[in-house]
Design a protein around this motif. Structure first.
Motif, PDB file in Angstrom:
ATOM      1  N   LYS A 181    -135.686 -43.617 -40.168  1.00 20.72           N
ATOM      2  CA  LYS A 181    -134.212 -44.097 -39.805  1.00 20.72           C
ATOM      3  C   LYS A 181    -133.360 -44.000 -40.472  1.00 20.72           C
ATOM      4  CE  LYS A 181    -135.972 -44.080 -35.353  1.00 20.72           C
ATOM      5  NZ  LYS A 181    -135.920 -44.901 -34.091  1.00 20.72           N
ATOM      6  N   GLN A 182    -133.336 -44.428 -41.660  1.00 16.37           N
ATOM      7  CA  GLN A 182    -132.434 -45.717 -42.925  1.00 16.37           C
ATOM      8  C   GLN A 182    -131.653 -44.143 -43.636  1.00 16.37           C
ATOM      9  OE1 GLN A 182    -133.608 -48.181 -46.257  1.00 16.37           O
ATOM     10  NE2 GLN A 182    -132.838 -47.187 -47.701  1.00 16.37           N
ATOM     11  N   VAL A 183    -130.862 -44.103 -43.957  1.00 25.69           N
ATOM     12  CA  VAL A 183    -129.414 -42.905 -44.726  1.00 25.69           C
ATOM     13  C   VAL A 183    -129.455 -43.609 -46.251  1.00 25.69           C
ATOM     14  CG1 VAL A 183    -127.317 -42.019 -44.399  1.00 25.69           C
ATOM     15  CG2 VAL A 183    -128.405 -43.361 -42.248  1.00 25.69           C
ATOM     16  N   PHE A 184    -129.398 -42.216 -47.052  1.00 22.76           N
ATOM     17  CA  PHE A 184    -130.158 -41.990 -48.359  1.00 22.76           C
ATOM     18  C   PHE A 184    -128.392 -41.256 -48.424  1.00 22.76           C
ATOM     19  CE2 PHE A 184    -134.123 -42.774 -47.424  1.00 22.76           C
ATOM     20  CZ  PHE A 184    -134.308 -44.041 -47.826  1.00 22.76           C
ATOM     21  N   ALA A 185    -127.531 -41.996 -49.184  1.00 23.46           N
ATOM     22  CA  ALA A 185    -126.881 -40.939 -49.819  1.00 23.46           C
ATOM     23  C   ALA A 185    -126.739 -39.397 -50.784  1.00 23.46           C
ATOM     24  CB  ALA A 185    -126.080 -41.793 -50.129  1.00 23.46           C
ATOM     25  N   ARG A 186    -126.658 -38.719 -50.712  1.00 31.79           N
ATOM     26  CA  ARG A 186    -127.037 -38.175 -52.053  1.00 31.79           C
ATOM     27  C   ARG A 186    -126.827 -38.613 -53.264  1.00 31.79           C
ATOM     28  NH1 ARG A 186    -124.118 -35.309 -48.353  1.00 31.79           N
ATOM     29  NH2 ARG A 186    -124.736 -33.509 -47.468  1.00 31.79           N
ATOM     30  N   GLY A 187    -126.045 -38.869 -53.622  1.00 29.66           N
ATOM     31  CA  GLY A 187    -126.173 -39.900 -54.765  1.00 29.66           C
ATOM     32  C   GLY A 187    -126.925 -41.029 -55.227  1.00 29.66           C
ATOM     33  N   GLN A 188    -127.535 -41.428 -53.952  1.00 27.53           N
ATOM     34  CA  GLN A 188    -129.551 -42.498 -54.132  1.00 27.53           C
ATOM     35  C   GLN A 188    -130.061 -41.558 -54.394  1.00 27.53           C
ATOM     36  OE1 GLN A 188    -129.400 -44.920 -50.197  1.00 27.53           O
ATOM     37  NE2 GLN A 188    -130.436 -46.292 -50.984  1.00 27.53           N
ATOM     38  N   LEU A 189    -130.278 -40.469 -53.377  1.00 24.32           N
ATOM     39  CA  LEU A 189    -131.547 -39.558 -53.316  1.00 24.32           C
ATOM     40  C   LEU A 189    -131.480 -39.570 -54.697  1.00 24.32           C
ATOM     41  CD1 LEU A 189    -131.310 -37.304 -50.196  1.00 24.32           C
ATOM     42  CD2 LEU A 189    -133.567 -39.622 -50.968  1.00 24.32           C
ATOM     43  N   LEU A 190    -130.205 -38.731 -55.330  1.00 23.42           N
ATOM     44  CA  LEU A 190    -130.271 -38.056 -57.136  1.00 23.42           C
ATOM     45  C   LEU A 190    -130.584 -38.833 -57.969  1.00 23.42           C
ATOM     46  CD1 LEU A 190    -126.830 -36.409 -57.357  1.00 23.42           C
ATOM     47  CD2 LEU A 190    -129.388 -35.846 -57.305  1.00 23.42           C
ATOM     48  N   GLU A 191    -130.903 -40.468 -57.777  1.00 21.89           N
ATOM     49  CA  GLU A 191    -131.004 -41.563 -59.159  1.00 21.89           C
ATOM     50  C   GLU A 191    -133.152 -41.522 -58.822  1.00 21.89           C
ATOM     51  OE1 GLU A 191    -130.339 -45.922 -59.542  1.00 21.89           O
ATOM     52  OE2 GLU A 191    -128.898 -44.900 -58.582  1.00 21.89           O
ATOM     53  N   LEU A 192    -132.970 -42.067 -57.008  1.00 19.90           N
ATOM     54  CA  LEU A 192    -134.669 -42.202 -56.543  1.00 19.90           C
ATOM     55  C   LEU A 192    -135.774 -40.938 -57.250  1.00 19.90           C
ATOM     56  CD1 LEU A 192    -133.974 -44.062 -52.764  1.00 19.90           C
ATOM     57  CD2 LEU A 192    -134.005 -45.120 -55.447  1.00 19.90           C
ATOM     58  N   VAL A 193    -135.107 -39.732 -56.631  1.00 19.79           N
ATOM     59  CA  VAL A 193    -135.728 -38.892 -56.887  1.00 19.79           C
ATOM     60  C   VAL A 193    -135.439 -37.878 -58.696  1.00 19.79           C
ATOM     61  CG1 VAL A 193    -136.289 -36.445 -56.350  1.00 19.79           C
ATOM     62  CG2 VAL A 193    -136.322 -38.181 -55.065  1.00 19.79           C
ATOM     63  N   TRP A 194    -134.410 -37.668 -59.123  1.00 20.95           N
ATOM     64  CA  TRP A 194    -134.626 -37.521 -60.042  1.00 20.95           C
ATOM     65  C   TRP A 194    -134.330 -38.389 -61.910  1.00 20.95           C
ATOM     66  CZ3 TRP A 194    -133.377 -34.229 -55.770  1.00 20.95           C
ATOM     67  CH2 TRP A 194    -133.245 -33.673 -56.125  1.00 20.95           C
ATOM     68  N   GLY A 195    -133.758 -39.689 -61.116  1.00 12.90           N
ATOM     69  CA  GLY A 195    -134.123 -40.579 -62.155  1.00 12.90           C
ATOM     70  C   GLY A 195    -132.673 -40.570 -62.954  1.00 12.90           C
ATOM     71  N   TYR A 196    -131.937 -40.190 -63.247  1.00 15.75           N
ATOM     72  CA  TYR A 196    -130.429 -39.779 -64.060  1.00 15.75           C
ATOM     73  C   TYR A 196    -129.249 -39.656 -63.280  1.00 15.75           C
ATOM     74  CZ  TYR A 196    -132.130 -34.770 -63.444  1.00 15.75           C
ATOM     75  OH  TYR A 196    -131.976 -33.726 -63.738  1.00 15.75           O
ATOM     76  N   ASP A 197    -128.376 -39.794 -64.016  1.00 16.00           N
ATOM     77  CA  ASP A 197    -126.967 -39.546 -63.216  1.00 16.00           C
ATOM     78  C   ASP A 197    -126.736 -37.668 -63.228  1.00 16.00           C
ATOM     79  OD1 ASP A 197    -124.776 -39.210 -62.634  1.00 16.00           O
ATOM     80  OD2 ASP A 197    -123.782 -40.728 -63.598  1.00 16.00           O
ATOM     81  N   TYR A 198    -126.236 -37.529 -62.148  1.00 15.56           N
ATOM     82  CA  TYR A 198    -125.933 -35.758 -62.098  1.00 15.56           C
ATOM     83  C   TYR A 198    -124.450 -35.496 -62.118  1.00 15.56           C
ATOM     84  CZ  TYR A 198    -129.676 -31.809 -61.431  1.00 15.56           C
ATOM     85  OH  TYR A 198    -129.766 -30.404 -61.126  1.00 15.56           O
ATOM     86  N   GLY A 200    -122.247 -35.817 -60.025  1.00 15.30           N
ATOM     87  CA  GLY A 200    -121.814 -35.435 -59.531  1.00 15.30           C
ATOM     88  C   GLY A 200    -121.778 -33.971 -58.632  1.00 15.30           C
ATOM     89  N   GLU A 201    -122.804 -33.299 -59.727  1.00 11.63           N
ATOM     90  CA  GLU A 201    -123.399 -32.126 -58.585  1.00 11.63           C
ATOM     91  C   GLU A 201    -124.477 -32.729 -57.392  1.00 11.63           C
ATOM     92  OE1 GLU A 201    -125.518 -29.625 -61.681  1.00 11.63           O
ATOM     93  OE2 GLU A 201    -124.295 -30.259 -63.552  1.00 11.63           O
ATOM     94  N   GLU A 202    -124.472 -33.110 -56.525  1.00 13.68           N
ATOM     95  CA  GLU A 202    -125.133 -33.479 -55.047  1.00 13.68           C
ATOM     96  C   GLU A 202    -125.482 -31.891 -54.348  1.00 13.68           C
ATOM     97  OE1 GLU A 202    -122.521 -36.357 -53.949  1.00 13.68           O
ATOM     98  OE2 GLU A 202    -122.959 -37.874 -54.686  1.00 13.68           O
ATOM     99  N   ARG A 203    -124.778 -31.188 -54.881  1.00  8.69           N
ATOM    100  CA  ARG A 203    -125.175 -29.947 -54.262  1.00  8.69           C
ATOM    101  C   ARG A 203    -126.823 -29.397 -54.506  1.00  8.69           C
ATOM    102  NH1 ARG A 203    -121.212 -27.810 -57.528  1.00  8.69           N
ATOM    103  NH2 ARG A 203    -122.182 -27.062 -59.846  1.00  8.69           N
ATOM    104  N   THR A 204    -127.448 -30.348 -54.998  1.00  7.76           N
ATOM    105  CA  THR A 204    -128.879 -29.536 -55.709  1.00  7.76           C
ATOM    106  C   THR A 204    -129.425 -30.541 -54.507  1.00  7.76           C
ATOM    107  OG1 THR A 204    -130.600 -29.456 -57.835  1.00  7.76           O
ATOM    108  CG2 THR A 204    -129.678 -31.982 -56.902  1.00  7.76           C
TER     109      THR A 204
END
Length: 239
Positions: A181-198, A200-204
């Motif tokens: 139930k916690q909402v994760f922003a796309r940028g937050q998921l990029l940081e947590l899962v991909w581990g680096y600044d993407y 702005g390519e949040e569509r991935t």
């Protein structure tokens, strides 16, 4: 680490080989899609990661990714391409690529992405996991309908195994299911899962979520919900 580089540009492959070898990584190069598939199938356990050009002779990168994923759902794949359209990126990620890098790229940036990807993908080859007693091991996450084991890369929905989840899809699901139930922003998921600044390519994130949903919805499970204007959340309490 052993890398299979699939690249028909010989000058680029030679340059990247030098950079990879400076990192202490071993590299095999395939110059067309057919060679890449045959080389991988000869020994799927030989490689730790694949860099895959999209535009290849004989078989393009999409077909190569499909055939590799039919053999292994776990080998990390980074797709490299001069194409930069959203459709091509989503298509590449949709057939199982874990990351997407547009040409031209910095060799050091690619190496950083490889390191970030491998930090988050732990492929365990433990024969004990095949023992029947392991079926009764505790799961890391247990929600209303789902059980998830990180060490076994196992996802169960109401006791049924969810098959063919790629490493990135698993990481996304595991990250969100830890905090239902916690909402994760796309940028937050990029940081947590991909581990680096993407950059702005949040569509991935959207592409991976779409494929993950398709696999979960085979069980009638709409457990990953879109929070419009923000991101995504995991919630199976109302299923």
């Amino acid at each position: 680490m052993k890398i299979l580089m699939v690249e028909d540009d010989k000058s680029l492959s030679e340059m990247m080989c030098m950079f990879f070898e400076k990192e202490g990584w071993k590299v095999d190069v395939a110059f067309d899609g057919e060679q890449a598939v045959n080389q991988f199938k000869q020994d799927p356990n030989k490689y730790d990661l694949i860099t895959l050009d999209l535009n290849l002779p004989k078989k393009d990168g999409i077909q190569v990714a499909k055939e590799i994923r039919a053999v292994s759902t776990r080998i990390p794949i980074i797709m490299l391409t001069a194409r930069n359209s959203e459709e091509d990126q989503i298509l590449g990620l949709g057939v199982g690529a874990d990351d997407y890098v547009s040409k031209p790229f910095s060799p050091l940036a690619l190496i950083a992405r490889i390191r970030a990807l491998l930090r988050r993908i732990k492929i365990e080859d433990n024969p004990k996991l095949n023992k029947p007693t392991q079926l009764y091991q505790a799961f890391d996450i247990e929600t209303t309908h789902m059980k998830i084991s990180k060490s076994r890369r196992e996802v169960l929905f109401d006791g049924q195994a969810v098959a063919n989840i790629t490493p990135k899809e698993f990481s996304l699901l595991f990250t969100m299911a830890q905090k239902p139930k916690q909402v994760f922003a796309r940028g937050q998921l990029l940081e947590l899962v991909w581990g680096y600044d993407y950059f702005g390519e949040e569509r991935t994130v959207d592409a991976h979520i779409k494929k993950l949903r398709q696999k979960l919805e085979k069980f009638g499970a709409n457990v990953i919900q879109t929070v419009w204007g923000v991101g995504y959340k995991f919630d199976d309490s109302q299923v």
